[in-house]
Each structure stands twice: as structure tokens, then as C-alpha cells.
Design a protein around this motif. Structure first.
Motif, mmCIF file in Angstrom:
data_model
loop_
_atom_site.group_PDB
_atom_site.id
_atom_site.type_symbol
_atom_site.label_atom_id
_atom_site.label_comp_id
_atom_site.label_asym_id
_atom_site.label_seq_id
_atom_site.Cartn_x
_atom_site.Cartn_y
_atom_site.Cartn_z
ATOM 1 N N VAL A 15 1.161 -1.040 0.492
ATOM 2 C CA VAL A 15 -0.008 -0.402 0.215
ATOM 3 C C VAL A 15 0.456 1.084 -0.061
ATOM 4 C CG1 VAL A 15 -1.750 1.624 1.300
ATOM 5 C CG2 VAL A 15 -1.934 -0.947 1.150
ATOM 6 N N ILE A 16 1.539 1.165 0.793
ATOM 7 C CA ILE A 16 2.467 2.089 0.376
ATOM 8 C C ILE A 16 3.855 2.561 -0.300
ATOM 9 C CG2 ILE A 16 5.560 2.888 2.119
ATOM 10 C CD1 ILE A 16 4.361 1.620 4.372
ATOM 11 N N ALA A 17 3.781 1.850 -1.263
ATOM 12 C CA ALA A 17 4.683 1.676 -2.875
ATOM 13 C C ALA A 17 3.699 2.215 -3.444
ATOM 14 C CB ALA A 17 5.258 0.202 -3.056
ATOM 15 N N CYS A 18 2.124 1.968 -3.048
ATOM 16 C CA CYS A 18 1.720 2.269 -3.723
ATOM 17 C C CYS A 18 1.243 3.658 -4.415
ATOM 18 C CB CYS A 18 -0.082 1.603 -4.176
ATOM 19 S SG CYS A 18 0.167 -0.222 -5.038
ATOM 20 N N PHE B 47 -6.707 1.259 -5.529
ATOM 21 C CA PHE B 47 -5.803 1.077 -6.340
ATOM 22 C C PHE B 47 -4.186 1.648 -6.490
ATOM 23 C CE2 PHE B 47 -10.613 2.983 -6.879
ATOM 24 C CZ PHE B 47 -10.472 1.557 -7.744
ATOM 25 N N CYS B 48 -3.517 1.677 -7.461
ATOM 26 C CA CYS B 48 -2.186 1.526 -7.079
ATOM 27 C C CYS B 48 -1.785 2.440 -8.394
ATOM 28 C CB CYS B 48 -1.722 -0.159 -7.033
ATOM 29 S SG CYS B 48 -0.123 -0.191 -7.134
ATOM 30 N N GLU B 49 -1.288 3.194 -7.239
ATOM 31 C CA GLU B 49 -1.506 4.236 -7.953
ATOM 32 C C GLU B 49 0.516 5.350 -8.059
ATOM 33 O OE1 GLU B 49 -5.323 6.030 -9.249
ATOM 34 O OE2 GLU B 49 -4.195 7.249 -8.375
ATOM 35 N N PRO B 50 1.680 4.777 -8.070
ATOM 36 C CA PRO B 50 2.892 4.989 -7.959
ATOM 37 C C PRO B 50 3.132 6.672 -7.932
ATOM 38 C CG PRO B 50 3.318 2.930 -8.753
ATOM 39 C CD PRO B 50 1.273 2.745 -8.621
ATOM 40 N N ALA B 51 4.391 6.820 -8.066
ATOM 41 C CA ALA B 51 4.161 7.991 -8.374
ATOM 42 C C ALA B 51 5.626 7.925 -9.495
ATOM 43 C CB ALA B 51 5.106 8.834 -7.130
ATOM 44 N N PRO B 52 5.642 8.458 -10.562
ATOM 45 C CA PRO B 52 6.840 8.030 -12.164
ATOM 46 C C PRO B 52 8.259 8.665 -10.702
ATOM 47 C CG PRO B 52 4.678 9.198 -12.774
ATOM 48 C CD PRO B 52 4.566 9.823 -11.440
ATOM 49 N N ARG B 53 8.693 7.463 -11.680
ATOM 50 C CA ARG B 53 10.481 8.004 -10.762
ATOM 51 C C ARG B 53 11.303 7.027 -11.893
ATOM 52 N NH1 ARG B 53 10.712 5.805 -4.484
ATOM 53 N NH2 ARG B 53 11.263 3.927 -5.008
ATOM 54 N N LYS B 54 12.508 7.788 -11.646
ATOM 55 C CA LYS B 54 13.435 7.507 -12.554
ATOM 56 C C LYS B 54 14.034 6.212 -12.285
ATOM 57 C CE LYS B 54 17.966 8.832 -14.215
ATOM 58 N NZ LYS B 54 19.545 9.887 -13.716
ATOM 59 N N GLY B 55 14.174 5.659 -10.810
ATOM 60 C CA GLY B 55 15.023 4.662 -10.807
ATOM 61 C C GLY B 55 13.643 3.688 -10.813
ATOM 62 N N GLY B 56 12.321 3.501 -11.013
ATOM 63 C CA GLY B 56 11.586 2.567 -10.534
ATOM 64 C C GLY B 56 11.175 2.095 -9.060
ATOM 65 N N TYR B 57 10.481 1.059 -8.591
ATOM 66 C CA TYR B 57 10.369 0.644 -7.169
ATOM 67 C C TYR B 57 11.078 -0.887 -7.163
ATOM 68 C CZ TYR B 57 7.765 4.518 -6.685
ATOM 69 O OH TYR B 57 6.773 6.679 -6.623
ATOM 70 N N PRO B 58 11.969 -0.638 -6.946
ATOM 71 C CA PRO B 58 12.274 -2.194 -5.812
ATOM 72 C C PRO B 58 11.739 -2.659 -5.408
ATOM 73 C CG PRO B 58 14.296 -0.459 -6.018
ATOM 74 C CD PRO B 58 12.669 0.509 -6.294
#
Length: 320
Positions: free
Chosen positions: A154-157, A186-197
């Protein structure tokens, strides 16, 4: 104009320094280096447990590792289970064990979703730590077991809170279908350069959060969450796990590793044959002792998840 710009930058730097805990003594109510303590979080009705490493230096920016407990478990139990305070695994980082509000985390259907909810609490706790300790904001990591693992997802989303964490790990995650929970479904992560490991561990004989899900309990299959993060990390048509299984040193274990958008291993999964709802460890830990052989039939496991988690985290930092 140029002088004004320099003055403005100096003023901004001064404000940033005032909000940072670097160079300040450890607050007297915090534990001494090498110790752990449960504390109230000012401005809330919540608590958290903190471990400061023995070699903490007020002038050195320090990594922070969050570990969220399972439903019905507490922060002290999670410290013992995860071993995030153990210098064998984490010699240099601050370990944080947040405490639930009513025994469960979002997205569990029983969680309190009203403001301030668990996401607000986590965000506030991060602010507080950064203001009082010398925190490396590029090396903040989230981990969770069971419902705490579901909350890590949930945090990552969440675009606001998730964007503050460099990498994530989940052990025996319970991923509740929370489509009707405001701000969580709903999962809506912020766009970011390094992705989400992301690093996942799950036992094939887990009866609490079955690896293939439990529709009647609203628990999603682990593979759905894995492929979700492979997709968010740019794997496209290669998001399906079936084309990514690799060999592992032990025949019970299957290792799945995704290479997305040129980032090798940014999503990884250890599928633990014959393991139940238990934190993998080569010696009996609290999970194996309290749950017993009926749920953890091996009594211990063939690797230490905590070893793998810190090795995974070491490969990632957030661009801030």
C-alpha cells in the motif's frame, strides 16, 4: 539579481539544515546507540519502536529501515522476528518498527481508514525522524510481514508516501483486495527514474495468506502483486513470471528475477517450497516456535530472508 539568487539559495539551505537532525545530539528520550526503545510519536496517539546503531554518528547521514508487523503482532515482536536491529545483518542503519493502530494495517478490511490513517502516520513518523536524527533521505526502506507486507505494498502504491522509500521487501505478504477502501484500493505510484525495487518471499504451504490467494477472504494471489510491480517497472510483455524463473542452490526454492527497462533484478521473488507463514531463517525463530510444525513443517528454513533483504537494499538508493 545574481546576489539575490545566492542569498535565496543560502536561506533555503539554512532552513533545510534547521529541519535536519544532522549535527544535533540524539534527543534525550531516544535510546542510546546500540539500544532499542518504544516511544510515543508526538502529535499523534501512536507509538513506534526504534533501534539506533552502536556506531551512529550525528554528522553522518544514516540509512533507515522500517519493518511492519503482521496482524495481531506488535513492534517488539517484529524486532525479534525480522532481526533488523541485529548488527550481524544491519550494523549501520536505524531500524524502525511502527505500531498498529488497532492491531491491523491498511489494507486489511478491519483497519481504521479515517484520517489520520496508517499512511498519514508513516509520513509523519518519517518527518519526525528526519528532523531529529541524521537520516539519509536517499536510503529509507520498507519491509513487512503478512498484513505488514500488505501495507508495505500500500505504501509503494501511494504517490506521496511511497515516493520517500528507495526499495521494498515483503515476507509472507497478505494482499487484501481493497478496491473499496478510500485511497488504498488503487495502485498509483509516483513516476520516478529508478523505478520501484521489490523483493518478495512466500511459502508454498502458507495457510494464512495462501500463495495462490483466497477469494472468500479477499486475499489476492502473490503472483498478481509480483506482476503488478514488474509492469510498473517497465517490463511490459515480460511482466509474466513464467518466463523469469531461474535456478537456485536449493531444490526447494525457486527464484524469479525480472529485468525491467534495463534494470536487472528490480523485482525478485523467492518461492519457498515446504515453508508456511513463516519468516525464513536457518534457525527456529518465533514464527516456527509459535506456529508449530503444522504451519511451518520444516521447523526452520534453508536461508535467512534478512540476509537477502539487506543485500537487496544495498543495491538501491533514491534520487532526492
Amino acid at each position: 539579481m545574481h546576489i539575490l539568487s545566492l542569498f535565496s539559495l543560502a536561506a533555503i539551505a539554512s532552513v533545510a539544515s534547521a529541519l535536519s537532525g544532522c549535527g544535533k545530539p540524539i534527543p534525550r528520550y531516544f535510546p542510546a546507540p546500540g539500544q532499542s526503545k518504544t516511544l510515543p510519536l508526538p502529535g499523534t496517539d501512536r507509538t513506534y519502536r526504534i533501534h539506533i546503531p552502536a556506531n551512529y554518528n550525528v554528522n553522518n547521514r544514516t540509512a533507515v529501515y522500517f519493518s511492519f508487523s503482521g496482524a495481531g503482532r506488535n513492534a517488539t515482536e517484529q524486532e525479534g522476528l525480522s532481526q533488523f536491529s541485529n548488527p550481524q545483518f544491519n550494523p549501520d542503519g536505524i531500524a524502525i518498527y511502527p505500531q498498529t493502530q488497532n492491531g491491523v494495517w491498511l489494507s486489511n478490511p478491519k483497519a481504521n481508514t479515517s484520517y489520520p490513517n496508517d499512511l498519514d502516520y508513516t509520513n509523519h513518523l518519517l518527518d519526525y525522524l528526519e528532523e531529529n536524527l541524521c537520516v539519509d533521505t536517499g536510503r529509507i526502506y520498507a519491509n513487512g510481514k503478512s498484513n505488514g507486507g500488505g501495507f508495505t505494498n500500500v505504501i509503494a502504491c501511494n504517490a506521496t508516501v511511497g515516493s520517500r522509500f528507495a526499495a521494498f521487501s515483503i515476507v509472507s505478504g497478505a494482499f487484501h483486495n481493497a478496491v473499496n477502501v478510500p485511497g488504498v484500493g488503487f495502485c498509483e505510484p509516483a513516476p520516478r527514474k529508478g523505478g520501484y525495487p521489490f523483493l518478495f518471499f512466500h511459502g508454498t504451504v502458507d495457510q494464512t495468506a495462501p500463495i495462490n490467494g483466497n477469494a472468500s477472504a479477499g486475499i489476492l494471489p502473490v503472483i498478481d502483486i509480483l506482476e503488478q510491480w514488474a509492469h510498473f517497472n517497465g517490463c511490459g510483455l515480460d511482466s509474466l513470471w513464467t518466463s523469469n524463473v531461474t535456478t537456485f542452490a536449493h531444490p526447494l526454492v525457486k527464484h524469479v528475477s525480472w529485468a525491467c527497462d534495463g534494470r536487472n533484478g528490480i523485482v525478485q521473488f523467492y518461492r519457498e517450497g515446504n515453508n508456511g507463514h513463516c519468516w525464513p531463517c536457518t534457525r527456529p525463530n518465533d514464527d516456527y516456535i509459535s506456529l508449530g510444525l503444522s504451519k511451518c513443517p520444516m521447523g526452520h528454513y534453508v536461508f535467512n530472508a534478512t540476509d537477502y533483504i539487506f543485500d537487496f537494499y544495498s543495491q538501491y538508493r533514491l534520487d532526492v
